[in-house]
Structure formats: structure tokens, C-alpha cells
Scaffold this motif. Structure first.
Motif, mmCIF file in Angstrom:
data_model
loop_
_atom_site.group_PDB
_atom_site.id
_atom_site.type_symbol
_atom_site.label_atom_id
_atom_site.label_comp_id
_atom_site.label_asym_id
_atom_site.label_seq_id
_atom_site.Cartn_x
_atom_site.Cartn_y
_atom_site.Cartn_z
ATOM 1 N N ARG A 69 0.803 -1.230 0.000
ATOM 2 C CA ARG A 69 0.000 0.000 0.000
ATOM 3 C C ARG A 69 0.828 1.267 0.000
ATOM 4 O O ARG A 69 0.737 2.099 0.905
ATOM 5 N N ALA A 76 -1.088 1.020 -6.176
ATOM 6 C CA ALA A 76 -1.703 0.560 -4.925
ATOM 7 C C ALA A 76 -3.226 0.605 -5.013
ATOM 8 O O ALA A 76 -3.911 1.023 -4.095
ATOM 9 N N THR A 78 -7.100 -0.883 -5.218
ATOM 10 C CA THR A 78 -7.832 -1.908 -4.479
ATOM 11 C C THR A 78 -8.734 -2.666 -5.449
ATOM 12 O O THR A 78 -9.463 -2.039 -6.222
ATOM 13 N N PHE A 90 -4.687 -5.841 3.319
ATOM 14 C CA PHE A 90 -3.727 -4.755 3.119
ATOM 15 C C PHE A 90 -3.381 -4.074 4.443
ATOM 16 O O PHE A 90 -2.225 -3.731 4.689
ATOM 17 N N GLU A 91 -4.377 -3.876 5.291
ATOM 18 C CA GLU A 91 -4.124 -3.234 6.582
ATOM 19 C C GLU A 91 -3.231 -4.118 7.455
ATOM 20 O O GLU A 91 -2.336 -3.623 8.143
ATOM 21 N N ARG A 94 0.260 -3.771 6.194
ATOM 22 C CA ARG A 94 0.804 -2.471 6.583
ATOM 23 C C ARG A 94 1.223 -2.451 8.054
ATOM 24 O O ARG A 94 2.304 -1.971 8.402
#
Length: 137
Positions: A69, A76, A78, A90-91, A94
Motif C-alpha cells: 500500500r 496501490a 484496491t 492490506f491493513e 501495513r
């Protein structure tokens, strides 16, 4: 909606690698060509950095813009299908990256993140790597 059927999508995603990716190989060749020597994917360090310079206590991660991301990067994007799944994934990626970077810095390692999209400007990338590796910390 996904244009690819689930079986084919599974095949495609199964081929995604976490190491020896094209961007990583480009950074490795470039760095080696500049005369720097390194170790790969040190399992004893948080996040298994892509390039490890032990005597300098420096590491380089080569991040794909999509998976990690990269902020405000066109790569990047979605996916349109299963957005809840992708956003959670993704979170998590990250957060894991931040945790690993923090752990390395707490162990007095210097960290450089190279984004996939930065590979387009080789001269700028060479200068960035040289500045990072030659800096006295």
C-alpha cells in the motif's frame, strides 16, 4: 466483479512470491553492481529483510506498491471484488511492516524501504541506495 473465474484467480494468486520478485532482483543486481555486498532474507531479523548489510547494521526492504500500500501510488489500487477481504489484508500487511520496521530500529538497525514504482528512475535509486549505505549512523 472479477473477470477471472475463481479457479484461475487461485492459480494466479498462488504464483505471487514473497522473495526473489522482479523488483527485488533488480535492486539486488543494482546494489551488487555498485560494489556493495549483502546477505538475503535474514531469518533472525524482524520481517526477514530483503537485503542485509550486517557490518553496517542496515537493511533494505523492496516493497510492492500493491501489497504494501504505497501511499498515493497508482499501483496501490484496491480490487473491486471482495473489498472487505482485501482492505483487511492490506491493513494487516501495513501493520506488520510498521511493527517489523519499529523492531529493527529498536535493535539499532537502519531501514530503507524501496517501493516498486521507484525502480523506474535508476539514477535516483542508485543515489538513494548509496546515500543510505554510506551514511554514518
Amino acid at each position: 466483479m472479477d473477470d477471472v473465474n475463481p479457479t484461475r484467480r487461485s492459480e494466479i494468486m498462488g504464483r505471487v512470491r514473497s522473495r526473489d520478485t522482479v523488483p527485488e532482483m533488480l535492486v539486488r543486481r543494482l546494489t551488487h553492481g555498485m560494489g556493495y555486498r549483502y546477505r538475503l532474507h535474514a531469518k533472525d531479523l524482524p520481517g526477514k529483510p530483503d537485503l542485509v548489510f550486517r557490518t553496517r547494521r542496515k537493511v533494505i526492504f523492496v516493497h510492492g506498491c500493491f501489497w504494501h500500500r504505497h501511499p498515493s501510488c497508482h499501483l496501490a489500487r484496491t480490487p473491486k471484488s471482495r473489498q472487505e477481504f482485501w482492505l483487511a489484508k492490506f491493513e494487516a500487511n501495513r501493520q506488520r511492516d510498521l511493527k517489523n520496521e519499529k523492531a529493527l530500529r529498536e535493535e539499532n538497525w537502519s531501514v530503507l524501504i524501496i517501493w516498486e514504482c521507484e525502480l523506474a528512475d535508476v539514477c535516483k535509486l542508485k543515489n538513494r541506495i548509496k546515500e543510505f549505505l554510506d551514511a554514518q549512523c
